[in-house]
Design a protein around this motif. Structure first.
Motif, PDB file in Angstrom:
ATOM      1  N   SER A   1       0.816  -1.222   0.000  1.00  0.00           N
ATOM      2  CA  SER A   1       0.000   0.000   0.000  1.00  0.00           C
ATOM      3  C   SER A   1       0.845   1.266   0.000  1.00  0.00           C
ATOM      4  CB  SER A   1      -0.912   0.006   1.231  1.00  0.00           C
ATOM      5  OG  SER A   1      -0.144   0.187   2.417  1.00  0.00           O
ATOM      6  N   GLU A   2       2.163   1.125  -0.014  1.00  0.00           N
ATOM      7  CA  GLU A   2       3.039   2.293   0.143  1.00  0.00           C
ATOM      8  C   GLU A   2       2.790   3.347  -0.931  1.00  0.00           C
ATOM      9  OE1 GLU A   2       7.765   3.516   0.641  1.00  0.00           O
ATOM     10  OE2 GLU A   2       7.231   1.488   0.007  1.00  0.00           O
ATOM     11  N   LYS A   3       2.632   4.585  -0.488  1.00  0.00           N
ATOM     12  CA  LYS A   3       2.568   5.753  -1.351  1.00  0.00           C
ATOM     13  C   LYS A   3       3.757   6.644  -0.986  1.00  0.00           C
ATOM     14  CE  LYS A   3      -1.501   5.089  -3.399  1.00  0.00           C
ATOM     15  NZ  LYS A   3      -1.674   4.997  -4.872  1.00  0.00           N
ATOM     16  N   VAL A   4       4.731   6.717  -1.881  1.00  0.00           N
ATOM     17  CA  VAL A   4       5.897   7.558  -1.621  1.00  0.00           C
ATOM     18  C   VAL A   4       5.478   9.019  -1.724  1.00  0.00           C
ATOM     19  CG1 VAL A   4       8.208   8.184  -2.367  1.00  0.00           C
ATOM     20  CG2 VAL A   4       7.468   5.788  -2.466  1.00  0.00           C
ATOM     21  N   ILE A   5       5.671   9.759  -0.655  1.00  0.00           N
ATOM     22  CA  ILE A   5       5.233  11.155  -0.606  1.00  0.00           C
ATOM     23  C   ILE A   5       6.374  12.094  -0.968  1.00  0.00           C
ATOM     24  CG2 ILE A   5       4.326  12.972   0.905  1.00  0.00           C
ATOM     25  CD1 ILE A   5       2.974  10.747   2.529  1.00  0.00           C
ATOM     26  N   LEU A   6       7.520  11.880  -0.347  1.00  0.00           N
ATOM     27  CA  LEU A   6       8.607  12.857  -0.475  1.00  0.00           C
ATOM     28  C   LEU A   6       9.936  12.145  -0.232  1.00  0.00           C
ATOM     29  CD1 LEU A   6       8.635  16.418   1.011  1.00  0.00           C
ATOM     30  CD2 LEU A   6      10.425  14.837   1.728  1.00  0.00           C
ATOM     31  N   GLU A   7      10.977  12.560  -0.939  1.00  0.00           N
ATOM     32  CA  GLU A   7      12.306  11.998  -0.754  1.00  0.00           C
ATOM     33  C   GLU A   7      13.317  13.115  -0.515  1.00  0.00           C
ATOM     34  OE1 GLU A   7      11.973   7.802  -3.208  1.00  0.00           O
ATOM     35  OE2 GLU A   7      12.971   9.504  -4.194  1.00  0.00           O
ATOM     36  N   VAL A   8      14.251  12.854   0.394  1.00  0.00           N
ATOM     37  CA  VAL A   8      15.297  13.810   0.761  1.00  0.00           C
ATOM     38  C   VAL A   8      16.631  13.209   0.350  1.00  0.00           C
ATOM     39  CG1 VAL A   8      16.415  15.053   2.651  1.00  0.00           C
ATOM     40  CG2 VAL A   8      13.936  14.678   2.696  1.00  0.00           C
ATOM     41  N   GLY A   9      17.343  13.858  -0.554  1.00  0.00           N
ATOM     42  CA  GLY A   9      18.652  13.384  -0.974  1.00  0.00           C
ATOM     43  C   GLY A   9      19.661  13.495   0.152  1.00  0.00           C
ATOM     44  N   THR A  10      20.474  12.447   0.357  1.00  0.00           N
ATOM     45  CA  THR A  10      21.429  12.422   1.459  1.00  0.00           C
ATOM     46  C   THR A  10      22.796  11.961   0.967  1.00  0.00           C
ATOM     47  OG1 THR A  10      20.923  10.132   2.071  1.00  0.00           O
ATOM     48  CG2 THR A  10      19.594  11.868   3.111  1.00  0.00           C
ATOM     49  N   GLN A  11      23.741  11.942   1.876  1.00  0.00           N
ATOM     50  CA  GLN A  11      25.068  11.386   1.640  1.00  0.00           C
ATOM     51  C   GLN A  11      25.247  10.237   2.621  1.00  0.00           C
ATOM     52  OE1 GLN A  11      28.175  14.307   1.852  1.00  0.00           O
ATOM     53  NE2 GLN A  11      29.839  12.853   1.565  1.00  0.00           N
ATOM     54  N   ARG A  12      25.565   9.040   2.137  1.00  0.00           N
ATOM     55  CA  ARG A  12      25.641   7.860   2.983  1.00  0.00           C
ATOM     56  C   ARG A  12      27.088   7.465   3.300  1.00  0.00           C
ATOM     57  NH1 ARG A  12      20.634   3.879   0.975  1.00  0.00           N
ATOM     58  NH2 ARG A  12      18.982   5.223   1.814  1.00  0.00           N
ATOM     59  N   ASP A  13      27.181   6.476   4.183  1.00  0.00           N
ATOM     60  CA  ASP A  13      28.471   5.970   4.659  1.00  0.00           C
ATOM     61  C   ASP A  13      29.254   7.051   5.386  1.00  0.00           C
ATOM     62  OD1 ASP A  13      28.014   3.393   3.820  1.00  0.00           O
ATOM     63  OD2 ASP A  13      28.929   3.700   1.861  1.00  0.00           O
ATOM     64  N   ILE A  14      28.536   7.987   5.993  1.00  0.00           N
ATOM     65  CA  ILE A  14      29.130   8.983   6.867  1.00  0.00           C
ATOM     66  C   ILE A  14      28.272   9.055   8.129  1.00  0.00           C
ATOM     67  CG2 ILE A  14      29.962  10.332   4.889  1.00  0.00           C
ATOM     68  CD1 ILE A  14      27.781  12.424   5.613  1.00  0.00           C
ATOM     69  N   CYS A  15      28.737   9.740   9.117  1.00  0.00           N
ATOM     70  CA  CYS A  15      27.959  10.029  10.310  1.00  0.00           C
ATOM     71  C   CYS A  15      27.925  11.544  10.435  1.00  0.00           C
ATOM     72  CB  CYS A  15      28.622   9.375  11.529  1.00  0.00           C
ATOM     73  SG  CYS A  15      27.773   9.595  13.098  1.00  0.00           S
ATOM     74  N   CYS A  16      26.812  12.213  10.626  1.00  0.00           N
ATOM     75  CA  CYS A  16      25.689  11.827  11.471  1.00  0.00           C
ATOM     76  C   CYS A  16      24.495  12.736  11.135  1.00  0.00           C
ATOM     77  CB  CYS A  16      26.008  12.014  12.942  1.00  0.00           C
ATOM     78  SG  CYS A  16      27.544  11.217  13.512  1.00  0.00           S
ATOM     79  N   HIS A  17      23.489  12.722  11.989  1.00  0.00           N
ATOM     80  CA  HIS A  17      22.361  13.657  12.050  1.00  0.00           C
ATOM     81  C   HIS A  17      21.300  13.369  10.993  1.00  0.00           C
ATOM     82  CE1 HIS A  17      25.630  16.583  13.711  1.00  0.00           C
ATOM     83  NE2 HIS A  17      25.326  15.600  14.567  1.00  0.00           N
ATOM     84  N   THR A  18      20.286  12.651  11.443  1.00  0.00           N
ATOM     85  CA  THR A  18      19.224  12.220  10.541  1.00  0.00           C
ATOM     86  C   THR A  18      17.906  12.944  10.751  1.00  0.00           C
ATOM     87  OG1 THR A  18      18.536  10.505  12.103  1.00  0.00           O
ATOM     88  CG2 THR A  18      20.190   9.888  10.446  1.00  0.00           C
ATOM     89  N   GLY A  19      17.629  13.435  11.974  1.00  0.00           N
ATOM     90  CA  GLY A  19      16.268  13.882  12.254  1.00  0.00           C
ATOM     91  C   GLY A  19      15.334  12.699  12.061  1.00  0.00           C
ATOM     92  N   GLY A  20      14.204  12.930  11.406  1.00  0.00           N
ATOM     93  CA  GLY A  20      13.316  11.818  11.078  1.00  0.00           C
ATOM     94  C   GLY A  20      12.035  11.769  11.877  1.00  0.00           C
TER      95      GLY A  20
END
Length: 974
Positions: free
Chosen positions: A218-237
């Motif tokens: 049933s997933e409806k993707v609403i919004l996507e936030v581009g990120t940088q991975r394999d680093i730390c830190c700070h996600t919020g969410g």
């Protein structure tokens, strides 16, 4: 008599004296309450008017006014109480007068709903039927069923939650959840997560949750936030609905706050703004300060019926503004980890987890770190990474030359980063609502000191909740904040416009195990998600609790349950004690549960012989005379195996390490009833920067946990069918590890497989079930199995006996502590799980900053440009320098700053107390003028205990009013 027109006007006047009261015909005074026809009449209106009038309808003479008013006030208070009783009687308590007095703390009870079943829980959502959905960072969706009182997994998202590079703890995963305001009819929930795969994004999606399960389709993707991975830190969410059903979601700045390795001029935990090519993760201007990027923001959108979204009026940038994103409501966020919205006012609140700098560097780098509690009454820029706290400005730092430009201007902040894709001219920066550093806060002393992770809860409106379960009127309209690290909850009183008035503790005697979310349910009670005491782990103290308010008889309060030994060989005489009190001082009865066997005592103590081997769960329920009860936490005790004892000894000084001076350590293990196998010993040491213990010996923790899993496996029947790297009846453990290496749900799937058994995956041979195995133990076995896929990168154990040689760099890089950890896991036995024992030895460097001194007498602490000093007395004074071992120490170097006058002091180092034995002394001759001065105090080791407290005693022998200041001490070795 009371005149009709005086009180409420013609329409309601009769409700007071002619309906509420029977009045005396001669005096006109009310003589009794009629309790009739008062439903719908506002008690507050009646009582307020009564409080403002003269009940006799005439003014007293001036000369007698004070005396007569006192009598009238007493009489009005009596009437007011009668009216309150009348309203409560006529309306079954539903319109009873609001009692605004502060309730007793012991009327609030922390009720544990479930504990021990979570693995990194992140956020919760209370459903209309009081079931609770909980997200876990590794992708699981859990449900606490309010009817059955059980916790089960009801869904899984395949998430990115583990970095693919060594020594990086990624924080992404399944981060946040909230239920639709109309969940009862549409069954929608919203989750914010990091989908597995090659695309570095965080995603907000809508799902259907019905019939007790997540519908992934049933997933409806609403919004996507581009990120940088394999680093730390700070996600919020964090996700929350606000006024008019607008949805808010937070996103962290996705930047690394730590010093970049091998850089000459790192950030040192100030505002990270390194925009050099190749250093993007150390530049928060590319995200939080970027008007064209969704990271480091709180977004506000209107969800449409089809799962798309529209932009509401009042966001920070009007739709169509070049180089901006219209979803942004608040920008300039570091890590807005927990948000809430007051649905009455529409105000947005969030806790901002701040940077780590301990001291100010004013004029060079900028302010020390602050956590923030923020309030946004409208869209705005809250400053990061240019500002922190009360708009304290960072200098723009040149990471090539170490030069610092002028501090940023909060009225006109500019983003000149090469990584900025948005506007250069930013909206004015808004100051924090509440801000506090690691040290005690002069602005908000109520928050205390120490580690910090600010979180925000709800603004509480009593009218929104049922009378039976809501909190007292005292907390109406109060804003609740809480602390993940410090463990407190505060109630903030605000003016009607939202301005801060004061804060006060809420249930301060209640202990919490790292609160990661606090939500108010539809019943008006707080539901609190506890992360537990370890990082990135399945913590046994992680749980879901509820704060209940008890208006009547209160149950006993259990403060502690202890056993003298949690494990022993047979025969095992269990000795347990509980600390419990009763608010009404009732005599208590104790019902103990030992592995299903119940024993009752009239004293808070139990002695019970355990004769069969195995793990037993121990708890106690305490009853008062009205049969109200409280149940303790559960303690696991193991009979038939005693926990091994680990000890670490070192030669030489027991407090300090010294650069280029080796020290020798030895680990010894004692395991009663079993031979010691040193292959089950894991030793790891590391230098820890500052006071940051969170990342210390992470590899040690991972390897020792894997070792426990291996020995758990060996204590079961698994070894009959499996070998580590060879196929037997079942597959080799290495092949299992490789098969499930990248499976996000492998921990849950494999642990359930071990418990339930099964066949068909590796062939037709059935794997036997282990129904008595605890899920936590099964997951430890899985942890060991999966670790086999990473053998090449696994940190090897140090030897049981060895030598460590610190280097000069260990102090230059502010690595102030050397931590040596040793863990030994025994083999267990048939039917009895393995047990681990551990020991940690801490050595610090020999530099003692003035700010570490305690018990100051006649000496004044001073903070100048972020550096702490001790200003010397004009006569005599003393302070405790600390607790140390003087073995191998030849002198203590004292570093100071002279004053405008020359002066002389005698300094002495006393053991145990200011008048104790003297370990060393010297004369300090200070010259006039503001300049550095250094002195050496020869010291000797005193007889008796090696490690003891030492006091510095100072006496001025040459008079001066302007006195020097001590900056630091350094212990030097022979």
């Amino acid at each position: 008599m009371i005149k009709k027109n005086t009180i409420l006007g013609a329409g309601v006047a009769a409700a007071v004296c002619f309906t509420l009261y029977s009045c005396d015909k001669l005096t006109g005074k009310p003589i009794g309450l009629a309790f009739n026809d008062i439903k719908g009449v506002s008690f507050t209106a009646v009582s307020n008017v009564l409080a403002s009038i003269n009940p006799w309808g005439e003014q007293p003479e001036k000369s007698k006014q004070t005396e007569k008013l006192t009598a009238e006030q007493r009489y009005l208070k009596h009437i007011n109480g009668d009216i309150q009783h009348a309203f409560a009687t006529a309306n079954n308590g539903t319109n009873a007068a609001a009692d605004t007095s502060k309730p007793e703390e012991n009327r609030f009870v922390k009720t544990t709903l479930t504990q021990g079943g979570f693995y990194e829980p992140t956020e919760l959502a209370v459903l209309p039927n009081l079931d609770v959905l909980i997200t876990q960072r590794r992708g699981e969706l859990m449900l606490y069923n309010n009817t059955t009182k059980t916790l089960t997994q009801v869904g899984t998202l395949n998430v990115y939650h583990k970095a693919n590079v060594p020594d990086v703890n990624s924080e992404e995963g399944l981060l946040g959840i909230t239920a639709d305001p109309n969940f009862a009819t549409n069954h929608y929930i919203y989750m914010y997560y990091s989908p597995a795969g090659d695309k570095p994004i965080d995603r907000l999606s809508r799902f259907e949750f019905k019939n007790g399960a997540l519908d992934n389709a049933s997933e409806k993707v609403i919004l996507e936030v581009g990120t940088q991975r394999d680093i730390c830190c700070h996600t919020g969410g964090s996700i929350a609905f606000g006024k008019d059903n607008l949805l808010f979601v937070s996103a962290g700045d996705n930047s690394t706050p730590f010093d970049e390795p091998n850089q000459k001029y790192p950030s040192h935990s100030f505002g990270p703004m390194d925009d050099r090519p190749g250093h993007q993760q150390y530049d928060a201007r590319r995200s939080a300060g970027n008007t064209n990027d969704l990271r480091g923001k709180i977004l506000r959108i209107k969800i449409n019926a089809d799962g798309t979204y529209s932009i509401p009026e009042g966001n920070l940038f009007p739709q169509g503004t070049p180089k901006t994103r219209p979803e942004i409501y608040v920008m300039g966020n570091r890590n807005p980890y927990r948000i809430s919205v007051d649905k009455k006012t529409g105000f947005l609140y969030w806790g901002e987890v701040g940077p780590d700098a301990n001291v100010d560097s004013i004029g060079t780098r900028g302010p020390r770190g602050y956590d923030e509690v923020n309030q946004a009454r409208k869209a705005g820029n809250f400053g990061w990474p240019f500002f922190v706290g009360n708009n304290y400005a960072y200098n723009i730092h040149n990471y090539d030359t170490n030069e610092n430009a002028a501090p940023a201007d909060p009225a006109k902040p500019l983003n000149n980063s090469r990584n900025n894709t948005g506007l250069v001219d930013l909206p004015p920066a808004q100051a924090a609502y509440i801000w506090y550093p690691y040290a005690e806060s002069p602005d908000f002393p109520e928050v205390g000191s120490g580690g910090r992770t600010a979180m925000t809860g709800p603004v509480y409106h009593t009218a929104d909740f049922p009378v039976k379960t809501r909190y007292p009127e005292y907390y109406n309209n109060k804003f609740f904040i809480y602390e993940f690290i410090r463990g407190w909850i505060k109630a903030v009183t605000q003016k009607p416009n939202g301005d801060f008035v004061k804060m006060e503790p809420f249930i301060p005697k209640t202990k919490f195990n790292s609160m990661i979310d606090l939500e108010v349910g539809p019943d008006g009670r707080f539901y609190i998600l506890e992360y537990g005491s370890g990082w990135f782990n399945k913590n046994p103290d992680a749980g879901l609790v509820r704060i209940d308010y008890l208006a009547g008889n209160r149950p006993p309060v259990i403060s502690d349950i202890q056993v003298d030994k949690a494990s022993a060989n047979l025969p095992f005489l269990l000795h347990a004690k509980v600390k419990a009190t009763d608010p009404e001082k009732d005599k208590l009865t104790y019902v103990w549960n030992i592995g299903g066997v119940k024993k009752t005592t009239l004293v808070p103590e139990l002695r019970y012989p355990i004769t069969s081997a195995g793990e037993k769960e121990l708890s106690v329920e305490v009853f008062d005379k009205a049969k109200a009860s409280a149940e303790s936490n559960t303690i696991s005790v193991v009979a038939g195996n005693e926990q091994p004892q680990v000890n670490i000894s070192i030669l030489g000084n027991q407090t300090f390490y010294f650069p280029n001076s080796p020290f020798t350590y030895q680990v010894k293990v004692t395991d009663k009833g079993q031979p010691v196998d040193l292959t089950n010993l894991y030793v790891a040491g590391s230098f820890i920067k500052g006071q940051d213990m969170a990342g210390a010996n992470l590899g040690h923790q991972q390897v020792s946990e894997a070792m426990m899993g291996k020995n758990l496996m060996l204590s079961l029947d698994c070894k009959a069918c499996h070998k580590v790297d060879e196929t037997s009846i079942g597959p080799a453990f290495t092949k299992v590890a490789e098969k499930y290496k990248d499976n996000g749900d492998a921990d849950n799937y494999l642990s359930k497989k071990i418990i339930a058994g099964g066949s068909g995956v590796w062939g037709e041979v059935s794997m036997p079930a282990h129904p008595s195995l605890k899920e936590a133990d099964a997951k430890q076995i899985v942890h060991w199995i999966r670790s086999l896929s990473n053998e090449a990168n696994k940190q090897k154990s140090m030897p049981a006996k060895g030598t460590v040689t610190p280097t000069d760099g260990d102090i230059k890089e502010q690595k102030t502590v050397y931590s040596l950890n040793a863990t030994y896991t025994d083999a267990g036995s048939a039917g009895v799980k393995p047990l681990s024992g551990s020991k940690t030895l801490i050595l610090r460097n020999s530099n003692i900053e003035a700010g570490e001194a305690k018990n100051l007498t006649g000496v004044t602490a001073k903070d100048s440009a972020g550096t702490k000093y001790l200003v010397l007395p004009v006569t005599t004074g003393n302070f405790k320098l600390g607790t140390f071992d003087l073995t191998g120490i030849k002198a203590v170097e004292l570093n100071a700053i002279t004053a405008t006058e020359a002066t002389t002091y005698v300094v002495e180092l006393h053991a145990d107390k200011p008048t104790g034995l003297i370990a060393g002394s010297a004369t300090l001759n200070f010259k006039a003028g503001q300049q550095a001065a250094a002195f050496s105090i020869p010291v000797k080791l005193l007889p008796g205990a090696k490690t003891r407290g030492y006091f510095v005693v100072l006496k001025q022998t040459t008079k001066a009013q302007a006195t020097p200041a001590i900056k630091s001490f350094k212990f030097t070795s022979l």
